[in-house]
Design an enzyme around this catalytic site. Structure first.
Site, short mmCIF file in Angstrom:
data_model
loop_
_atom_site.label_atom_id
_atom_site.label_comp_id
_atom_site.label_asym_id
_atom_site.label_seq_id
_atom_site.Cartn_x
_atom_site.Cartn_y
_atom_site.Cartn_z
N ASP A 34 0.81 -1.22 0.00
CA ASP A 34 0.00 0.00 0.00
C ASP A 34 0.85 1.27 0.00
O ASP A 34 0.33 2.36 0.24
CB ASP A 34 -0.90 0.02 1.25
CG ASP A 34 -2.09 -0.90 1.08
OD1 ASP A 34 -2.42 -1.20 -0.09
OD2 ASP A 34 -2.68 -1.31 2.09
N ASP A 254 27.58 13.22 -6.51
CA ASP A 254 26.76 13.86 -7.55
C ASP A 254 25.35 13.90 -6.98
O ASP A 254 24.67 12.88 -6.92
CB ASP A 254 26.84 13.03 -8.83
CG ASP A 254 26.08 13.68 -10.00
OD1 ASP A 254 25.29 14.61 -9.76
OD2 ASP A 254 26.28 13.23 -11.13
N HIS A 344 31.84 10.17 -21.12
CA HIS A 344 30.52 10.82 -21.24
C HIS A 344 30.67 12.22 -21.81
O HIS A 344 31.78 12.71 -22.00
CB HIS A 344 29.77 10.82 -19.91
CG HIS A 344 30.46 11.53 -18.78
ND1 HIS A 344 30.48 12.91 -18.67
CD2 HIS A 344 31.16 11.06 -17.71
CE1 HIS A 344 31.15 13.24 -17.57
NE2 HIS A 344 31.58 12.15 -16.97
N HIS A 348 24.43 18.74 -20.19
CA HIS A 348 23.07 18.53 -20.70
C HIS A 348 22.25 19.74 -20.28
O HIS A 348 22.63 20.48 -19.37
CB HIS A 348 22.47 17.23 -20.13
CG HIS A 348 22.61 17.09 -18.64
ND1 HIS A 348 21.75 17.69 -17.75
CD2 HIS A 348 23.56 16.48 -17.88
CE1 HIS A 348 22.14 17.42 -16.51
NE2 HIS A 348 23.25 16.69 -16.56
N GLU A 378 30.23 19.37 -16.79
CA GLU A 378 30.61 18.30 -15.88
C GLU A 378 31.66 17.34 -16.45
O GLU A 378 31.41 16.15 -16.61
CB GLU A 378 29.37 17.51 -15.45
CG GLU A 378 28.46 17.07 -16.59
CD GLU A 378 27.27 16.25 -16.07
OE1 GLU A 378 27.50 15.27 -15.34
OE2 GLU A 378 26.12 16.60 -16.39
N GLU A 401 30.99 19.23 -11.43
CA GLU A 401 29.79 19.61 -12.19
C GLU A 401 29.14 20.85 -11.60
O GLU A 401 28.85 20.91 -10.40
CB GLU A 401 28.78 18.46 -12.17
CG GLU A 401 27.46 18.81 -12.82
CD GLU A 401 26.50 17.62 -12.93
OE1 GLU A 401 26.58 16.71 -12.08
OE2 GLU A 401 25.69 17.61 -13.87
N1 GLY Z 1 23.23 13.58 -12.09
C1 GLY Z 1 22.98 13.26 -13.42
C2 GLY Z 1 23.92 13.88 -14.32
O1 GLY Z 1 24.90 14.47 -13.89
O2 GLY Z 1 23.73 13.91 -15.50
MN MN Z 2 24.49 16.34 -14.87
MN MN Z 3 25.08 15.16 -11.89
#
Ligand code: GLY
Ligand code: MN
Ligand code: MN
Length: 432
Positions: A34, A254, A344, A348, A378, A401
């Protein structure tokens, strides 16, 4: 106070020019038994309404005049005793400035009326299968009325194409919310730096972050916090947060809160014992230089890719200096050998969603950065053990970041107050 939502609705309807838009909010989500997950409205619905109750749908009819109609839960004393306050249509209409509001139970019937003789249906098709079915069924029923001279919309357009572009440019109300979210998250990172010490567990540091978010009114993080000690920092989406912190290790955090529907997103990396080792400092300074170089490029006139390319150039040179990569900067960039340690992208869009909406390219070209956009910057470096990797660098994982608002003549780093130079971090940790 609620003018900004009415203004956004009017702007969207101006862009639609004609037709009807249907925007359901998000459903409540069962966790188990629930117990429900903490409720989170649909970002587009909230962006246009400011209304945070589940089981609500916003309908916009563009024309002369434009009309905004809310469907929401009726008042219900019995349920309100168990589950809490419901505005009900009358109070919601008054408070949020809709042209009309009806009980959600009347949605299908009213939608059939409202859809009649509208040429275009603006709708987030494919977001939720049950809603797709329901809306298309109503459209089908309207189409059955052709002999009475009523036409159903013969065109369905994704309303998100218009909304994503609107949301990419933050208005003053949004920038204010994002600054407040950023400030709270800055406080949380400072608190974590002052709290973390060898022997503690990652989740104990996470608790400090959540405590700081919550005590400032940010009940939820914008995403699951990453609290990664030592080698865990080399797992990009590490969220177990259950390991012990060791003397001599770095801690990568992060974490960012969500406030009033807006995300913040900060990463800081610092030594668990308060003092960077020589090797840690060497790598850290490279990532920090890459971040400064990228932030400097996050200004109007540059395109989306400029900060990423600036970060890559600094990282590539740094990786050569560290003997992680061989050859020239151009060679490292061309071959992509840096991707073993930086896999990466450098940022964004940031807004109501942590990875926020908005196109990154226009006509297949990276889009220019413009006043009012918010992005993260970042860069990082993640060094896993390997035969060709200097031993002193094994298991070092670093990301830094910040959240950057592009302004008319430069940028404003919303999260700047979170310490990030070696001297700032060591000083804060020394004071703790
Ligand atoms: N915390 C997700 C990113 O840094 O994209
Ligand atoms: Mn991010
Ligand atoms: Mn992040």
């Amino acid at each position: 106070m609620f003018d900004c939502y009415a203004q956004r609705r009017a702007r969207l309807m101006d862009k639609m020019q004609h037709g009807i838009a249907i925007l359901p909010t998000a459903p409540e989500q069962r966790r188990n038994g629930d117990a429900d997950y903490s409720y989170r409205f649909d970002s587009n619905f909230y962006y246009l309404s400011g209304f945070n109750e589940p089981e609500s749908v916003l309908v916009l009819v563009a024309g002369t005049p434009h009309r905004s109609i809310l469907f929401c839960r009726d008042k219900d004393m019995e349920r309100e005793i168990w589950h809490g306050y419901r505005s009900g249509p009358d109070a919601a209409q008054e408070k949020f400035g809709f042209d009309a509001a009806y009980p959600i139970a009347q949605l299908d019937e009213k939608l059939a009326e409202l859809m009649g003789n509208q040429r275009t249906l603006f709708y987030p098709l494919g977001l939720d299968a049950a809603w797709d079915q329901r809306v298309l069924k109503i459209r089908g029923e309207v189409a059955q009325k052709a002999r009475s001279g009523i036409r159903a919309p013969d065109e369905i357009r994704d309303v998100r194409v218009l909304l994503n572009e609107m949301r990419l440019f933050k208005d003053l109300h949004e920038i204010d919310a994002m600054r407040r979210a950023a400030d709270i998250s800055v406080g949380a990172h400072r608190r974590a730096m002052q709290f973390a010490r060898p022997g503690q567990f990652e989740y104990q540091v996470e608790a400090e972050l959540l405590h700081e978010f919550c005590r400032h009114g940010a009940r939820d993080p914008a995403y699951t916090s990453i609290v990664a000690g030592g080698k865990n920092a080399c797992v990009l989406h590490y969220i177990e947060n259950n390991a012990k912190l060791h003397d001599g290790d770095l801690l990568l955090i992060d974490a960012g809160c969500e406030l009033d529907g807006y995300a913040s997103d900060i990463t800081r990396t610092f030594p668990v014992n308060g003092k960077f080792s020589a090797a840690q400092k060497h790598v850290y300074e490279i990532v920090l230089a890459a971040q400064f170089a990228a932030i400097a490029k996050a200004v109007p006139g540059n395109d989306w890719e400029a900060p990423h390319n600036a970060a890559l150039a600094v990282l590539a040179q740094g990786f050569i200096d560290l003997k992680l990569c061989q050859g020239t900067v151009d060679g490292v960039l061309e071959s992509g050998s840096y991707k073993k340690f930086y896999m990466h992208r450098t940022g964004h869009w940031l807004g109501m969603d942590v990875h926020d909406v908005g196109d990154y390219k226009i006509n297949e070209q990276w889009r220019p950065l413009e006043n009012g956009m918010v992005l993260t910057v970042e860069p990082g470096c993640y060094i896993r053990p390997g035969d060709d990797v200097p031993l002193a660098l094994w298991n070092i994982g670093i990301r830094i970041e910040d959240d950057v608002l592009v302004t008319a003549d430069g940028n404003d780093v919303l999260t700047d107050a979170a310490p990030k130079t070696v001297a700032q971090i060591e000083e804060l940790m020394r004071q703790a």
